[in-house]
Design a protein around this motif. Structure first.
Motif, mmCIF file in Angstrom:
data_model
loop_
_atom_site.group_PDB
_atom_site.id
_atom_site.type_symbol
_atom_site.label_atom_id
_atom_site.label_comp_id
_atom_site.label_asym_id
_atom_site.label_seq_id
_atom_site.Cartn_x
_atom_site.Cartn_y
_atom_site.Cartn_z
ATOM 1 N N GLY A 73 0.816 -1.207 0.000
ATOM 2 C CA GLY A 73 0.000 0.000 0.000
ATOM 3 C C GLY A 73 0.855 1.264 0.000
ATOM 4 N N ARG A 74 2.026 1.167 0.572
ATOM 5 C CA ARG A 74 2.915 2.330 0.650
ATOM 6 C C ARG A 74 4.006 2.333 -0.426
ATOM 7 N NH1 ARG A 74 6.048 4.712 5.944
ATOM 8 N NH2 ARG A 74 7.413 6.109 4.787
ATOM 9 N N PHE A 75 4.562 1.166 -0.749
ATOM 10 C CA PHE A 75 5.714 1.091 -1.643
ATOM 11 C C PHE A 75 5.368 0.621 -3.048
ATOM 12 C CE2 PHE A 75 7.288 0.780 2.660
ATOM 13 C CZ PHE A 75 8.248 1.768 2.664
ATOM 14 N N GLY A 76 4.136 0.226 -3.269
ATOM 15 C CA GLY A 76 3.708 -0.195 -4.592
ATOM 16 C C GLY A 76 3.521 -1.701 -4.679
ATOM 17 N N GLU A 77 2.512 -2.079 -5.443
ATOM 18 C CA GLU A 77 2.198 -3.496 -5.618
ATOM 19 C C GLU A 77 3.346 -4.210 -6.322
ATOM 20 O OE1 GLU A 77 -1.303 -6.086 -7.701
ATOM 21 O OE2 GLU A 77 -1.813 -4.115 -6.892
ATOM 22 N N LYS A 78 3.670 -5.371 -5.869
ATOM 23 C CA LYS A 78 4.714 -6.237 -6.427
ATOM 24 C C LYS A 78 6.122 -5.626 -6.294
ATOM 25 C CE LYS A 78 1.708 -8.984 -8.974
ATOM 26 N NZ LYS A 78 0.975 -9.705 -8.017
ATOM 27 N N SER A 79 6.283 -4.635 -5.403
ATOM 28 C CA SER A 79 7.595 -4.008 -5.219
ATOM 29 C C SER A 79 8.394 -4.670 -4.100
ATOM 30 C CB SER A 79 7.425 -2.520 -4.905
ATOM 31 O OG SER A 79 6.753 -2.354 -3.674
ATOM 32 N N VAL A 80 7.720 -5.428 -3.259
ATOM 33 C CA VAL A 80 8.359 -6.037 -2.093
ATOM 34 C C VAL A 80 8.446 -7.544 -2.305
ATOM 35 C CG1 VAL A 80 8.141 -6.403 0.403
ATOM 36 C CG2 VAL A 80 7.457 -4.223 -0.599
ATOM 37 N N ARG A 81 9.627 -8.096 -2.054
ATOM 38 C CA ARG A 81 9.766 -9.555 -2.179
ATOM 39 C C ARG A 81 9.836 -10.175 -0.783
ATOM 40 N NH1 ARG A 81 14.747 -7.627 -2.733
ATOM 41 N NH2 ARG A 81 16.514 -8.800 -1.990
ATOM 42 N N ILE A 82 9.514 -11.461 -0.747
ATOM 43 C CA ILE A 82 9.465 -12.200 0.518
ATOM 44 C C ILE A 82 10.620 -13.189 0.538
ATOM 45 C CG2 ILE A 82 8.102 -13.756 1.954
ATOM 46 C CD1 ILE A 82 5.608 -12.630 0.422
ATOM 47 N N LEU A 83 11.431 -13.109 1.594
ATOM 48 C CA LEU A 83 12.540 -14.040 1.782
ATOM 49 C C LEU A 83 12.180 -14.948 2.951
ATOM 50 C CD1 LEU A 83 15.374 -11.343 1.570
ATOM 51 C CD2 LEU A 83 14.480 -12.764 -0.285
ATOM 52 N N ALA A 84 11.910 -16.225 2.657
ATOM 53 C CA ALA A 84 11.491 -17.179 3.690
ATOM 54 C C ALA A 84 12.698 -17.667 4.478
ATOM 55 C CB ALA A 84 10.766 -18.353 3.052
ATOM 56 N N ARG A 85 12.547 -17.702 5.786
ATOM 57 C CA ARG A 85 13.594 -18.157 6.691
ATOM 58 C C ARG A 85 12.973 -19.016 7.781
ATOM 59 N NH1 ARG A 85 16.074 -15.869 3.013
ATOM 60 N NH2 ARG A 85 17.657 -14.260 3.285
ATOM 61 N N ASN A 86 13.826 -19.661 8.553
ATOM 62 C CA ASN A 86 13.418 -20.371 9.761
ATOM 63 C C ASN A 86 13.964 -19.603 10.956
ATOM 64 O OD1 ASN A 86 12.288 -22.450 8.257
ATOM 65 N ND2 ASN A 86 14.127 -23.691 8.331
ATOM 66 N N LEU A 87 13.211 -19.604 12.043
ATOM 67 C CA LEU A 87 13.632 -18.933 13.269
ATOM 68 C C LEU A 87 13.662 -19.954 14.388
ATOM 69 C CD1 LEU A 87 14.239 -16.326 14.909
ATOM 70 C CD2 LEU A 87 11.763 -16.117 15.236
ATOM 71 N N ASP A 88 14.779 -20.001 15.092
ATOM 72 C CA ASP A 88 14.879 -20.851 16.275
ATOM 73 C C ASP A 88 13.820 -20.358 17.260
ATOM 74 O OD1 ASP A 88 15.524 -21.878 18.829
ATOM 75 O OD2 ASP A 88 17.638 -22.027 18.288
ATOM 76 N N SER A 89 12.917 -21.250 17.688
ATOM 77 C CA SER A 89 11.780 -20.841 18.509
ATOM 78 C C SER A 89 12.190 -20.307 19.883
ATOM 79 C CB SER A 89 10.787 -21.992 18.663
ATOM 80 O OG SER A 89 11.390 -23.084 19.315
ATOM 81 N N THR A 90 13.440 -20.502 20.285
ATOM 82 C CA THR A 90 13.889 -19.960 21.570
ATOM 83 C C THR A 90 14.459 -18.548 21.429
ATOM 84 O OG1 THR A 90 16.093 -20.923 21.344
ATOM 85 C CG2 THR A 90 14.414 -22.270 22.453
ATOM 86 N N THR A 91 14.552 -18.043 20.214
ATOM 87 C CA THR A 91 15.102 -16.701 19.981
ATOM 88 C C THR A 91 14.063 -15.645 20.339
ATOM 89 O OG1 THR A 91 16.462 -17.558 18.183
ATOM 90 C CG2 THR A 91 16.155 -15.185 18.265
#
Length: 167
Positions: A73-91
């Protein structure tokens, strides 16, 4: 006649200085935008495949979509990419936020941008560049939503990746 020639000469000197100064000022203004994607925070890892079941994946997508809609809504449609990661649940999520704040806010002058996470099952934060053109947001499910000691974490950004980084 000589006064007219002197005024024209002065005009052209000022014009030449302006022609040289404008591009230099433009370069100086853009220099703060050269931030690349920081390396992953401690506790965050990459995986070759999605490590979660369909129920977690559905929750993960709902949370990611909620943040993505706010950013697009702020930076434009399709302008932001998603980088999938895993997070240690204790972090601790605050340590992840502090890590990116150190690299973006303290070192590059960025500011925190409010974003709303999805219900109570996720958390999120975002930082925006001084010009308002670049963004880095992090969204993750709460530890209770994951399995096997990890939860999905997504980095949403329009920053370029640092090709020299191996982290």
């Amino acid at each position: 006649m000589s006064n007219k020639i002197r005024r024209m000469g002065r005009f052209f000197r000022v014009l030449k200085i302006g022609i040289l100064a404008v591009p230099l000022l433009g370069l100086a203004a853009c220099s703060g935008e050269q931030v690349v994607m920081p390396p992953d925070a401690p506790g965050v890892s990459r995986s070759e495949e999605y490590s979660f079941g369909s129920a977690t994946q559905a929750q993960d997508w709902q949370a990611t979509k909620k943040v993505l809609d706010q950013l697009e809504g702020r930076f434009g449609e399709k302008s932001v990419r998603i980088l999938a990661r895993n997070l240690d649940s204790t972090t601790n999520p605050q340590s992840i936020k502090a890590y990116y704040a150190e690299r973006l806010v303290h070192q590059a002058g960025w500011a925190e941008m409010p974003v709303s996470p999805f219900a109570d099952s996720a958390w999120a934060f975002a930082f925006v560049s001084p010009s308002g053109k670049r963004v880095l947001a992090v969204e993750a499910l709460n530890p209770s939503e994951g399995a096997g000691g990890i939860v999905p974490l997504n980095i949403l950004t329009n920053l370029d990746e640092d090709k020299g980084s191996n982290g």
